[in-house]
Design a protein around this motif. Structure first.
Motif, mmCIF file in Angstrom:
data_model
loop_
_atom_site.group_PDB
_atom_site.id
_atom_site.type_symbol
_atom_site.label_atom_id
_atom_site.label_comp_id
_atom_site.label_asym_id
_atom_site.label_seq_id
_atom_site.Cartn_x
_atom_site.Cartn_y
_atom_site.Cartn_z
ATOM 1 N N TYR A 1 1.109 -0.723 0.002
ATOM 2 C CA TYR A 1 0.138 0.186 0.424
ATOM 3 C C TYR A 1 1.051 0.989 -0.212
ATOM 4 O O TYR A 1 -0.007 2.386 -0.698
ATOM 5 C CB TYR A 1 -0.962 -0.006 1.200
ATOM 6 N N TYR B 1 -11.546 4.611 1.830
ATOM 7 C CA TYR B 1 -11.583 4.313 -0.296
ATOM 8 C C TYR B 1 -13.347 4.116 -0.365
ATOM 9 O O TYR B 1 -13.818 3.574 -1.215
ATOM 10 C CB TYR B 1 -11.107 3.415 -0.506
ATOM 11 N N TYR C 1 -11.904 6.744 -6.087
ATOM 12 C CA TYR C 1 -11.814 6.586 -7.086
ATOM 13 C C TYR C 1 -10.653 5.345 -7.506
ATOM 14 O O TYR C 1 -9.319 5.135 -8.121
ATOM 15 C CB TYR C 1 -11.938 7.692 -7.472
ATOM 16 N N SER D 1 -9.570 3.089 -4.454
ATOM 17 C CA SER D 1 -9.910 1.801 -3.787
ATOM 18 C C SER D 1 -9.107 0.846 -4.530
ATOM 19 O O SER D 1 -8.506 -0.452 -3.867
ATOM 20 C CB SER D 1 -11.755 1.716 -3.087
ATOM 21 N N TRP D 2 -8.857 0.320 -5.732
ATOM 22 C CA TRP D 2 -8.383 -0.540 -6.236
ATOM 23 C C TRP D 2 -6.686 -0.750 -5.675
ATOM 24 O O TRP D 2 -6.156 -1.905 -6.097
ATOM 25 C CB TRP D 2 -7.724 -0.026 -7.767
ATOM 26 N N LYS D 3 -6.099 0.237 -5.010
ATOM 27 C CA LYS D 3 -5.223 -0.046 -4.118
ATOM 28 C C LYS D 3 -5.669 -0.941 -2.965
ATOM 29 O O LYS D 3 -4.301 -1.937 -2.570
ATOM 30 C CB LYS D 3 -4.879 1.245 -3.473
ATOM 31 N N PHE E 1 -7.314 -3.828 -3.352
ATOM 32 C CA PHE E 1 -7.393 -5.248 -3.791
ATOM 33 C C PHE E 1 -5.582 -5.454 -4.069
ATOM 34 O O PHE E 1 -5.287 -6.576 -3.571
ATOM 35 C CB PHE E 1 -8.189 -4.909 -5.164
ATOM 36 N N VAL E 2 -4.978 -4.395 -4.504
ATOM 37 C CA VAL E 2 -3.813 -4.564 -4.963
ATOM 38 C C VAL E 2 -3.247 -4.621 -3.471
ATOM 39 O O VAL E 2 -2.423 -5.801 -4.014
ATOM 40 C CB VAL E 2 -2.662 -3.509 -5.831
#
Length: 251
Positions: A52, A197, A220, A222-224, A226-227
């Motif tokens: 993160y 997020y 926008y 929020s993909w962070k 999951f990664v």
């Protein structure tokens, strides 16, 4: 409003010595499957934090986190390989917003994060009520702090377990925030929390200077999450053999 590339500063005081000593304590007092799971869970949390931080361009923070297990493997139990204090800029395109320009309407739904003291949160809520006495204010709060905040003008409490909660519990909190469709999220300090997020707009509050900083760490981005989740799990798996084998030398 003025653009300032250096306003969103996070001061990290993560204590690697405590982290390393906790790993050492686990190796001396746990064995077998329990030892394996304790170490793995610590590495999972660390791995997610590292990924993160890298995604948020908090490079020094990522180093601080990574040096915890690294110092353990290298046997640096009392001397860290990196300074424990640093400053990172999580949002290089932040915008300073005076508190009077936040423009909270009577129908606004605001959620406040719990990363500040009672006094800071209380004063910030009072300022928000001055702007819009009838706006909806929710407070996300740790279960062991809930009673302390019950006297404040809060319309809704979202209680969670804090650092003890599981991934599924965290996802449940995020789902609850998403479903309520908040207009904005406010962090009463300059540090970031993943719950932002779930909201469209996210602001960091500087109580000393009495202004807000608009952050891009909102829904926008929020993909962070999951990664970070999957990347952190992978990093934990990579680190686990080295840390576990080192732990066997300290039984």
């Amino acid at each position: 409003m003025s653009e300032n590339p250096k306003v969103a500063i996070v001061i990290v005081t993560w204590n690697k010595k405590s982290y390393v000593m906790e790993l050492l304590t686990i190796t001396k007092h746990q064995s077998g499957v329990k030892r394996f799971l304790y170490i793995l869970n610590m590495l999972r949390g660390t791995g997610k934090g590292v990924v993160y931080s890298l995604l948020s361009v908090l490079n020094t923070t990522a180093k601080l986190l990574f040096y915890g297990p690294l110092d353990f493997v290298r046997g640096k139990f009392y001397k860290s390989g990196l300074s424990v204090k640093t400053a990172d800029s999580p949002d290089p395109e932040s915008t300073i917003i005076p508190i009077d320009d936040l423009k909270i309407s009577t129908v606004s739904k605001v959620i406040i994060l719990p990363n500040a003291s009672y006094i800071v949160i209380k004063n910030m809520i009072a300022k928000l009520r001055e702007q819009s006495p009838s706006c909806h204010i929710s407070l996300l709060i740790q279960v062991d702090r809930h009673e302390l905040f019950k006297d404040l003008e809060i319309d809704r409490f979202i209680v969670f377990e804090g650092y003890r909660q599981s991934t599924m519990q965290t996802l449940a909190v995020l789902k609850s925030i998403l479903e309520y469709n908040y207009d904005l999220c406010i962090s009463p300090s300059r540090s970031l929390l993943p719950f932002s997020y779930a909201v469209k707009k996210y602001y960091l509050y500087d109580h000393k200077r009495n202004y807000f900083v608009k952050s891009k760490e909102d829904i926008y981005a929020s993909w962070k999450l999951f990664v970070s989740f999957f990347g952190g799990e992978l990093l934990a798996i990579i680190l686990m053999p080295f840390v576990y084998l080192k732990s066997l030398a300290h039984q």
